[in-house]
Design a protein around this motif. Structure first.
Motif, PDB file in Angstrom:
ATOM      1  N   GLY A   1       0.812  -1.203   0.000  1.00 31.72           N
ATOM      2  CA  GLY A   1       0.000   0.000   0.000  1.00 31.72           C
ATOM      3  C   GLY A   1       0.852   1.261   0.000  1.00 31.72           C
ATOM      4  N   GLU A   2       1.941   1.231   0.767  1.00 35.17           N
ATOM      5  CA  GLU A   2       2.823   2.404   0.823  1.00 35.17           C
ATOM      6  C   GLU A   2       3.523   2.619  -0.524  1.00 35.17           C
ATOM      7  N   VAL A   3       3.907   1.533  -1.169  1.00 36.16           N
ATOM      8  CA  VAL A   3       4.551   1.638  -2.479  1.00 36.16           C
ATOM      9  C   VAL A   3       3.579   2.225  -3.507  1.00 36.16           C
ATOM     10  N   LEU A   4       2.332   1.757  -3.496  1.00 36.48           N
ATOM     11  CA  LEU A   4       1.332   2.277  -4.425  1.00 36.48           C
ATOM     12  C   LEU A   4       1.058   3.756  -4.168  1.00 36.48           C
ATOM     13  N   MET A   5       0.932   4.132  -2.900  1.00 36.63           N
ATOM     14  CA  MET A   5       0.706   5.537  -2.576  1.00 36.63           C
ATOM     15  C   MET A   5       1.897   6.392  -3.007  1.00 36.63           C
ATOM     16  N   THR A   6       3.112   5.874  -2.788  1.00 36.99           N
ATOM     17  CA  THR A   6       4.311   6.612  -3.198  1.00 36.99           C
ATOM     18  C   THR A   6       4.353   6.779  -4.705  1.00 36.99           C
ATOM     19  N   GLY A   7       3.952   5.752  -5.439  1.00 35.34           N
ATOM     20  CA  GLY A   7       3.891   5.858  -6.890  1.00 35.34           C
ATOM     21  C   GLY A   7       2.932   6.957  -7.331  1.00 35.34           C
ATOM     22  N   MET A   8       1.787   7.077  -6.649  1.00 32.78           N
ATOM     23  CA  MET A   8       0.836   8.134  -6.983  1.00 32.78           C
ATOM     24  C   MET A   8       1.414   9.511  -6.679  1.00 32.78           C
ATOM     25  N   LEU A   9       2.102   9.635  -5.540  1.00 30.66           N
ATOM     26  CA  LEU A   9       2.705  10.920  -5.186  1.00 30.66           C
ATOM     27  C   LEU A   9       3.791  11.315  -6.187  1.00 30.66           C
ATOM     28  N   ILE A  10       4.640  10.351  -6.558  1.00 30.68           N
ATOM     29  CA  ILE A  10       5.704  10.638  -7.526  1.00 30.68           C
ATOM     30  C   ILE A  10       5.094  11.076  -8.853  1.00 30.68           C
ATOM     31  N   THR A  11       4.054  10.363  -9.308  1.00 31.02           N
ATOM     32  CA  THR A  11       3.408  10.706 -10.572  1.00 31.02           C
ATOM     33  C   THR A  11       2.811  12.104 -10.520  1.00 31.02           C
ATOM     34  N   LEU A  12       2.183  12.440  -9.405  1.00 28.69           N
ATOM     35  CA  LEU A  12       1.570  13.763  -9.254  1.00 28.69           C
ATOM     36  C   LEU A  12       2.615  14.870  -9.340  1.00 28.69           C
ATOM     37  N   VAL A  13       3.708  14.721  -8.600  1.00 23.27           N
ATOM     38  CA  VAL A  13       4.738  15.755  -8.594  1.00 23.27           C
ATOM     39  C   VAL A  13       5.464  15.808  -9.936  1.00 23.27           C
ATOM     40  N   ALA A  14       5.551  14.686 -10.636  1.00 23.91           N
ATOM     41  CA  ALA A  14       6.307  14.617 -11.889  1.00 23.91           C
ATOM     42  C   ALA A  14       5.488  15.009 -13.108  1.00 23.91           C
ATOM     43  N   LEU A  15       4.252  15.419 -12.944  1.00 23.46           N
ATOM     44  CA  LEU A  15       3.415  15.764 -14.092  1.00 23.46           C
ATOM     45  C   LEU A  15       4.029  16.830 -14.997  1.00 23.46           C
ATOM     46  N   PRO A  16       4.694  17.858 -14.456  1.00 30.44           N
ATOM     47  CA  PRO A  16       5.351  18.822 -15.361  1.00 30.44           C
ATOM     48  C   PRO A  16       6.593  18.272 -16.065  1.00 30.44           C
ATOM     49  N   ILE A  17       6.943  17.028 -15.863  1.00 28.23           N
ATOM     50  CA  ILE A  17       8.066  16.319 -16.481  1.00 28.23           C
ATOM     51  C   ILE A  17       9.409  16.774 -15.901  1.00 28.23           C
ATOM     52  N   VAL A  18       9.690  18.070 -15.949  1.00 34.12           N
ATOM     53  CA  VAL A  18      10.990  18.547 -15.489  1.00 34.12           C
ATOM     54  C   VAL A  18      11.131  18.427 -13.969  1.00 34.12           C
ATOM     55  N   THR A  19      10.037  18.157 -13.275  1.00 24.44           N
ATOM     56  CA  THR A  19      10.095  17.954 -11.823  1.00 24.44           C
ATOM     57  C   THR A  19      10.258  16.484 -11.458  1.00 24.44           C
ATOM     58  N   ALA A  20      10.435  15.610 -12.472  1.00 26.18           N
ATOM     59  CA  ALA A  20      10.546  14.175 -12.201  1.00 26.18           C
ATOM     60  C   ALA A  20      11.703  13.826 -11.262  1.00 26.18           C
ATOM     61  N   PRO A  21      12.900  14.430 -11.411  1.00 27.05           N
ATOM     62  CA  PRO A  21      13.978  14.081 -10.468  1.00 27.05           C
ATOM     63  C   PRO A  21      13.608  14.346  -9.017  1.00 27.05           C
ATOM     64  N   THR A  22      12.981  15.505  -8.752  1.00 34.78           N
ATOM     65  CA  THR A  22      12.578  15.817  -7.382  1.00 34.78           C
ATOM     66  C   THR A  22      11.503  14.859  -6.897  1.00 34.78           C
ATOM     67  N   ALA A  23      10.554  14.529  -7.764  1.00 37.47           N
ATOM     68  CA  ALA A  23       9.496  13.592  -7.387  1.00 37.47           C
ATOM     69  C   ALA A  23      10.084  12.239  -7.003  1.00 37.47           C
ATOM     70  N   LEU A  24      11.009  11.746  -7.815  1.00 39.71           N
ATOM     71  CA  LEU A  24      11.648  10.463  -7.511  1.00 39.71           C
ATOM     72  C   LEU A  24      12.435  10.528  -6.209  1.00 39.71           C
TER      73      LEU A  24
END
Length: 225
Positions: free
Chosen positions: A44-67
């Protein structure tokens, strides 16, 4: 005290013993990663983290910070440290502006490689397949490097420090770098086969970045017993 109440208290004590949130029961070994002892809770924590990373990475250039923020969150969770989401968002705020340089650089390189692959695909030139293969390999290396740098990032080290330390991490654990490339391949294949699983597989990739560097320590600890 009734028998049912005593059994409930015993089950609660054992559960807290396993996840590290309470005193140990008996003389059993203490889990190295107490937060990861509950399989369904970890999923459950992994799935939630995946959603958070995807949300923050939506602008693409923010993907490193999201990860980076997602990896640090899972690292705290499996260690049974304070893993409140407030710390995740604090990492995002700390790394998002300085990380734009890394994100823009990665996007530019990825676009150039994608264009190279596209030209190699449509061109009828000798050796075009070799150029295309090089492009795919370079994209995989870029994604693996991004995972490695994101895993090394911390607010104290910063993005420049994370980039500088990445070659030393590869030299110290080349097999671990190969595992990260395999992780990139799994993400690509799963996303290609079933795109809705992208969010879940991104969380799994973040967990892989947490797990890969410590696998050797586990073997060394077992050998010393």
């Amino acid at each position: 005290m009734s028998l049912a109440t005593a059994r409930r208290r015993e089950r609660t004590a054992r559960r807290r013993d396993r996840d590290g949130s309470g005193p140990t029961v008996g003389d059993g070994p203490i889990a190295r990663f107490p937060g990861a002892t509950g399989a369904f809770a970890l999923l459950g924590e992994v799935l939630m983290t995946g959603m958070l990373i995807t949300l923050v990475a939506l602008p693409i250039v923010t993907a490193p910070t999201a990860l980076a923020a997602g990896i640090r969150h899972l690292r705290r969770y499996v260690a049974a440290d304070d893993s409140r989401l407030a710390h995740f968002w604090a990492d995002v705020r700390s790394g998002i502006v300085p990380g734009l340089g890394v994100g823009v650089g990665a996007v530019v390189i990825a676009v150039l490689l994608a264009a190279d692959i596209r030209v190699a695909t449509i061109a009828e030139l000798p050796g075009a397949w070799l150029v295309g293969a090089f492009g795919w390999v370079a994209l995989a290396v870029l994604a693996g490097a991004l995972l490695l740098i994101a895993g090394a990032w911390s607010p104290e080290l910063g993005w420049r420090g994370a980039v500088r330390v990445a070659p030393r991490l590869v030299a110290r654990d080349p097999l671990g770098a190969v595992y990260l490339l395999v992780t990139v391949g799994v993400v690509a294949v799963v996303t290609w086969m079933l795109t809705p699983l992208l969010v879940a597989i991104i969380g799994c990739a973040a967990l892989a970045v947490v797990a890969v560097p410590v696998r050797g320590r586990r073997r060394g600890a077992d050998a010393s017993r």
